[in-house]
Scaffold this motif. Structure first.
Motif, short mmCIF file in Angstrom:
data_model
loop_
_atom_site.label_atom_id
_atom_site.label_comp_id
_atom_site.label_asym_id
_atom_site.label_seq_id
_atom_site.Cartn_x
_atom_site.Cartn_y
_atom_site.Cartn_z
N THR A 363 0.82 -1.21 0.00
CA THR A 363 0.00 0.00 0.00
C THR A 363 0.86 1.27 0.00
OG1 THR A 363 -1.81 -1.15 1.15
CG2 THR A 363 -1.78 1.26 1.26
N ILE A 364 1.91 1.28 0.82
CA ILE A 364 2.79 2.45 0.87
C ILE A 364 3.43 2.71 -0.49
CG2 ILE A 364 4.97 3.31 1.81
CD1 ILE A 364 4.24 2.04 4.46
N LEU A 365 3.88 1.64 -1.14
CA LEU A 365 4.52 1.80 -2.45
C LEU A 365 3.53 2.34 -3.48
CD1 LEU A 365 6.73 -1.43 -2.67
CD2 LEU A 365 7.47 0.91 -2.20
N MET A 366 2.34 1.76 -3.53
CA MET A 366 1.34 2.21 -4.50
C MET A 366 0.85 3.61 -4.19
SD MET A 366 0.88 -0.30 -6.73
CE MET A 366 -0.78 -0.31 -7.40
N GLU A 367 0.73 3.93 -2.91
CA GLU A 367 0.26 5.24 -2.48
C GLU A 367 1.22 6.35 -2.91
OE1 GLU A 367 -1.65 6.57 1.70
OE2 GLU A 367 0.50 6.16 1.77
N ASN A 368 2.49 6.01 -3.00
CA ASN A 368 3.51 7.02 -3.31
C ASN A 368 4.02 6.92 -4.74
OD1 ASN A 368 4.26 8.58 -0.67
ND2 ASN A 368 3.89 6.45 -0.07
N GLY A 369 3.23 6.28 -5.60
CA GLY A 369 3.50 6.32 -7.03
C GLY A 369 4.47 5.29 -7.57
N ALA A 370 4.72 4.21 -6.83
CA ALA A 370 5.60 3.16 -7.34
C ALA A 370 4.97 2.49 -8.56
CB ALA A 370 5.89 2.13 -6.26
N ASN A 371 5.81 2.03 -9.46
CA ASN A 371 5.33 1.34 -10.66
C ASN A 371 4.63 0.04 -10.24
OD1 ASN A 371 5.16 -0.33 -13.00
ND2 ASN A 371 6.72 0.94 -13.98
N PRO A 372 3.36 -0.15 -10.60
CA PRO A 372 2.63 -1.36 -10.20
C PRO A 372 3.31 -2.65 -10.66
CG PRO A 372 1.11 0.28 -11.05
CD PRO A 372 2.49 0.80 -11.32
N VAL A 373 3.96 -2.62 -11.80
CA VAL A 373 4.66 -3.83 -12.28
C VAL A 373 5.80 -4.19 -11.33
CG1 VAL A 373 6.06 -4.79 -14.15
CG2 VAL A 373 4.07 -3.39 -14.69
N ASP A 374 6.54 -3.17 -10.88
CA ASP A 374 7.63 -3.41 -9.95
C ASP A 374 7.11 -3.91 -8.61
OD1 ASP A 374 10.52 -3.11 -9.13
OD2 ASP A 374 9.58 -1.76 -7.68
N VAL A 375 5.99 -3.34 -8.15
CA VAL A 375 5.40 -3.77 -6.89
C VAL A 375 4.97 -5.23 -6.98
CG1 VAL A 375 3.55 -3.39 -5.21
CG2 VAL A 375 4.66 -1.44 -6.32
N ALA A 376 4.36 -5.60 -8.11
CA ALA A 376 3.93 -6.99 -8.31
C ALA A 376 5.11 -7.95 -8.27
CB ALA A 376 3.18 -7.12 -9.63
N GLU A 377 6.20 -7.57 -8.94
CA GLU A 377 7.38 -8.42 -8.95
C GLU A 377 8.02 -8.49 -7.56
OE1 GLU A 377 10.03 -7.07 -11.98
OE2 GLU A 377 8.74 -7.75 -13.63
N ARG A 378 7.99 -7.37 -6.86
CA ARG A 378 8.57 -7.31 -5.52
C ARG A 378 7.82 -8.24 -4.56
NH1 ARG A 378 12.10 -4.00 -3.06
NH2 ARG A 378 11.85 -3.63 -0.82
N LEU A 379 6.50 -8.28 -4.70
CA LEU A 379 5.68 -9.11 -3.84
C LEU A 379 5.63 -10.57 -4.29
CD1 LEU A 379 2.64 -6.71 -3.28
CD2 LEU A 379 4.52 -7.16 -1.71
N ILE A 384 -0.48 -8.73 -12.16
CA ILE A 384 -0.60 -7.39 -11.61
C ILE A 384 -2.00 -7.13 -11.04
CG2 ILE A 384 -1.35 -6.21 -13.72
CD1 ILE A 384 0.69 -3.99 -12.95
N GLU A 385 -3.01 -7.84 -11.55
CA GLU A 385 -4.37 -7.68 -11.01
C GLU A 385 -4.40 -8.05 -9.54
OE1 GLU A 385 -3.70 -9.19 -13.86
OE2 GLU A 385 -4.62 -7.84 -15.32
N GLN A 386 -3.63 -9.07 -9.17
CA GLN A 386 -3.56 -9.48 -7.78
C GLN A 386 -2.99 -8.37 -6.91
OE1 GLN A 386 -1.25 -13.04 -7.27
NE2 GLN A 386 -1.72 -13.24 -5.08
N THR A 387 -2.03 -7.63 -7.45
CA THR A 387 -1.42 -6.53 -6.70
C THR A 387 -2.42 -5.40 -6.47
OG1 THR A 387 0.70 -7.08 -7.72
CG2 THR A 387 0.53 -4.94 -6.64
N PHE A 388 -3.20 -5.05 -7.50
CA PHE A 388 -4.19 -3.99 -7.35
C PHE A 388 -5.26 -4.38 -6.32
CE2 PHE A 388 -2.79 -2.53 -11.66
CZ PHE A 388 -2.42 -1.26 -11.27
N ALA A 389 -5.66 -5.65 -6.35
CA ALA A 389 -6.66 -6.12 -5.38
C ALA A 389 -6.09 -6.19 -3.98
CB ALA A 389 -7.18 -7.49 -5.81
N TYR A 390 -4.79 -6.25 -3.89
CA TYR A 390 -4.08 -6.49 -2.64
C TYR A 390 -3.91 -5.22 -1.82
CZ TYR A 390 -0.54 -9.12 0.02
OH TYR A 390 0.16 -9.79 0.99
N THR A 391 -3.80 -4.09 -2.50
CA THR A 391 -3.48 -2.84 -1.81
C THR A 391 -4.72 -2.18 -1.23
OG1 THR A 391 -3.57 -1.70 -3.94
CG2 THR A 391 -1.42 -2.39 -3.17
#
Length: 411
Positions: A363-379, A384-391
């Motif tokens: 949530t912190i990463l997405m809230e502050n403009g992190a690239n969703p693709v990078d967040v998905a890979e990091r997690l 990527i749909e799972q990441t959007f549902a996750y935050t």
């Protein structure tokens, strides 16, 4: 059509029936050693039925839901799912599906019975996630009965609707920076929960990943962490799940979970301090320091897994230099997190479970403009749909949306 014949050989009886010819030569299947003609005939009839059903000991018309769920679990689940998923499925089957539907015939199960089965969970006060989990287990098993087994033609769970549940905010919480610092003050450097808390919050790791990290997974120079394994509890009896368990290391949750995670300077610094602390503890305890080893075993699918072995006596096994250990080297397993989570909730009055750390990280990463693709890979998410549902949709995210709209419209 083949018939079962019996004959007496000495003091015992034998059954015999004809099977398919091989290479043009007639073949027969026989077995002896039965005390009476009746026993031989009954056994022969059962064997012929199994032979006519290509090795199966049942026909779809008389098979119960209970027996079918066991078949699905043994022949499909054990070969395709991770152990923790198997534990969930086994629990769903033994505690919910069998008691409610087990006596029904597989071929006679109707959508009405399944709908009533699902509705009953809401009536009993179960959560939506628990209800969906049990229903998904049943529906997946019935899909397998259609294809490839061809035991039924229609899945009676397909038309069933999940009841509407009131939303609950009891599973995922966003842990503020202030509360994160309070947690670390409660569990300071050297405490078994200090490093796991940091890795959950700052690296977004799953609990099973945190407790499987070894020192050779960390590249201090490049500030990276390789997630290549996870830890889970394996029971001697999966059905009862009471005693007789061990801690095992296996592969991560999915193929995407095997990943390289970049770490920040502070986290790297704390890990370096922890490594030095463990080296000092080993010197202090000397021959009383516990060393961890790994012993190769096999899971239900025949894959190699490693059991964690603790010993103060040197063993002829590969050592395990795990990060999460106690002061004397004893393995700090993920069950300890349950106690520490209670302390955080009861003493610090913070809504908390370990998964909240990972959820907050995303949530912190997405809230502050992190690239969703990078967040998905990091997690380690599969998509990527799972990441959007996750935050978590925070007030800051909502404010950003309003600002974007205002900049575009400019009224």
């Amino acid at each position: 059509m083949a018939e079962v014949n019996t004959r007496k050989r000495g003091s015992n009886w034998e059954y015999r029936f004809e099977i398919a010819s091989v290479g043009g030569k007639r073949k027969q299947k026989s077995k002896g050693g039965f005390r009476t003609k009746k026993e031989a005939l009954e056994a022969g009839t059962k064997a012929l039925n199994e032979y006519n059903n290509t090795g199966l000991t049942f026909t779809a018309s008389d098979m119960s839901i209970s027996d079918y769920m066991d078949l699905w679990f043994e022949e499909y689940c054990k070969l395709n799912y991770k152990y923790n998923t198997l534990l969930n499925y086994r629990g769903h089957i033994e505690h919910h599906i069998k008691p409610a539907l087990g006596e029904y015939k597989l071929s006679a199960l109707k959508p009405t019975a399944v709908q009533m089965f699902v509705n009953n969970f809401k009536i009993k006060g179960y959560s939506k996630s628990h209800t969906v989990g049990i229903f998904t287990t049943l529906s997946s098993a019935l899909d397998y009965a259609i294809e490839p087994l061809k035991l039924i033609q229609f899945n009676p769970a397909s038309p069933v609707k999940i009841p509407r549940f009131e939303p609950r905010d009891s599973i995922r919480y966003v842990i503020s920076v202030k509360d994160f610092k309070r947690i670390l003050d409660k569990f300071p450097p050297g405490h078994p929960f200090y490093i796991p808390t940091i890795l959950g919050y700052m690296a977004g790791l799953r609990k099973s990943e945190v407790y499987g990290i070894s020192w050779d997974d960390i590249d201090f120079k490049n500030k990276t962490l390789h997630i290549s394994k996870s830890v889970y509890k394996r029971y001697a009896d999966m059905t009862r799940q009471t005693k007789g368990f061990g801690w095992f290391i296996g592969t991560p949750k999915t193929y995407k979970s095997d990943r390289i995670v970049k770490l920040d300077d502070w986290t790297i610094s704390e890990l370096k301090k922890e490594k030095i602390r463990q080296q000092e503890n080993r010197l202090f305890y000397g021959r009383y320091y516990t060393t961890l080893y790994k012993r190769v075993e096999k899971d239900d699918a025949g894959n190699d897994i490693y059991k964690i072995i603790e010993s103060v006596i040197p063993l002829d096994l590969p050592p395990l230099n795990l990060v999460c250990v106690r002061e004397n080297g004893v393995y700090c397993d993920s069950d300890t997190e349950k106690y520490y989570s209670k302390v955080i909730r009861n003493n610090l009055k913070i809504k908390f479970n370990f998964h909240s750390l990972r959820h907050t990280h995303a949530t912190i990463l997405m809230e502050n403009g992190a690239n969703p693709v990078d967040v998905a890979e990091r997690l380690g998410h599969a998509n990527i749909e799972q990441t959007f549902a996750y935050t978590h949709n925070t007030l800051k995210m909502q404010a950003q949306s309003i600002d974007i709209l205002a900049d575009v419209v400019k009224l």
